[in-house]
Write an enzyme that holds these catalytic residues in place. Structure first.
Site, PDB file in Angstrom:
ATOM      1  CE  LYS A 175      56.722  32.271  90.669  1.00 31.46           C
ATOM      2  NZ  LYS A 175      58.123  32.651  90.940  1.00 31.46           N
ATOM      3  CG  ASN A 193      55.212   9.933  87.827  1.00 27.83           C
ATOM      4  OD1 ASN A 193      54.584   9.902  88.886  1.00 27.83           O
ATOM      5  ND2 ASN A 193      55.125   8.976  86.918  1.00 27.83           N
TER       6      ASN A 193
END
Length: 229
Positions: free
Chosen positions: A62, A68
């Site tokens: 998760k 990035n």
């Protein structure tokens, strides 16, 4: 090829019982899910061992961070050869788009799914973290966002599957935790369905843990569930 809808959650604290359980199961009849506790302790070597046994792996970490960072994590997951990896849809559109780009660029692209609302949540729990919408509205919003980002599907309760399929696309995958065979304890899940009920709702994949992994005979427990489908 594995056509089974069942993903078994290997929710063990360390690799020994996880591998013992996995070796009693057939990779033709299920896939395996590795979560945060087990992966944090055992890491990539366990993924490799389970893949050597023939299993496809759902790496359930998760991811939820800046775009990035999440993209980099997805790239590493893809390098491990996992079948599926997930992010939190609440991380937003840009984060999910970055994750999808990373997954698509991999030599062996994993399926990328997004968690909408955890199945341990209910309306009161949503309100406690500042979400004023009802469960169904919040799940729909996050599912549509994941669909817009180009993800392969979402992790959601079976209760939300019909409306998610309707508001996205029939081929948009739905992975449903909170699956319990008849008479099983609900444990920490608030929104629970039997395997047959979940498939009737349109679920593509069913995540089942303790009813199989804590059974005296995991293979027999899996076969009993498959017989009800």
């Amino acid at each position: 090829m594995n056509h089974s809808p069942i993903i078994i959650a290997l929710d063990f604290p360390q690799k020994e019982p996880a591998l013992t359980c996995a070796k009693q199961l057939s990779p033709q009849h299920c896939r395996l899910k590795i979560g945060s506790e087990l992966f944090t302790r055992e890491g990539a070597p366990l993924i490799a061992q389970l893949r050597e046994l023939g299993f496809e792996i759902f790496l359930d970490l998760k991811f939820h961070d800046i775009p990035n960072t999440v993209a980099a994590a997805v790239r590493v997951a893809a390098d491990l050869g996992v079948w599926m990896v997930n992010v939190h849809a609440s991380g937003g559109l840009a984060m999910m788009q970055a994750a999808k780009e990373a997954a698509t660029a991999a030599k062996q692209a994993p399926l990328l799914t997004a968690v909408t609302v955890l199945t341990s949540f209910d309306d009161a729990a949503l309100g406690s973290v500042g979400v004023d919408d009802l469960m169904e509205s919040q799940v729909q919003r996050l599912a549509r966002l994941a669909f817009t980002a180009g993800l392969d599907g979402v992790v959601c309760s079976a209760a939300e599957v019909p409306v998610i399929k309707k508001s996205t696309a029939p081929q948009f995958l739905t992975v449903t935790p909170g699956i319990r065979p008849q008479q099983s304890a609900h444990d920490d899940q608030k929104r629970v369905f039997t395997p047959k009920e979940a498939l009737a709702q349109g679920s593509d994949y069913l995540v089942i843990g303790r009813p199989i992994t804590r059974a005296a005979d995991p293979a027999q427990a899996l076969n009993a569930i498959m017989a009800t489908l």
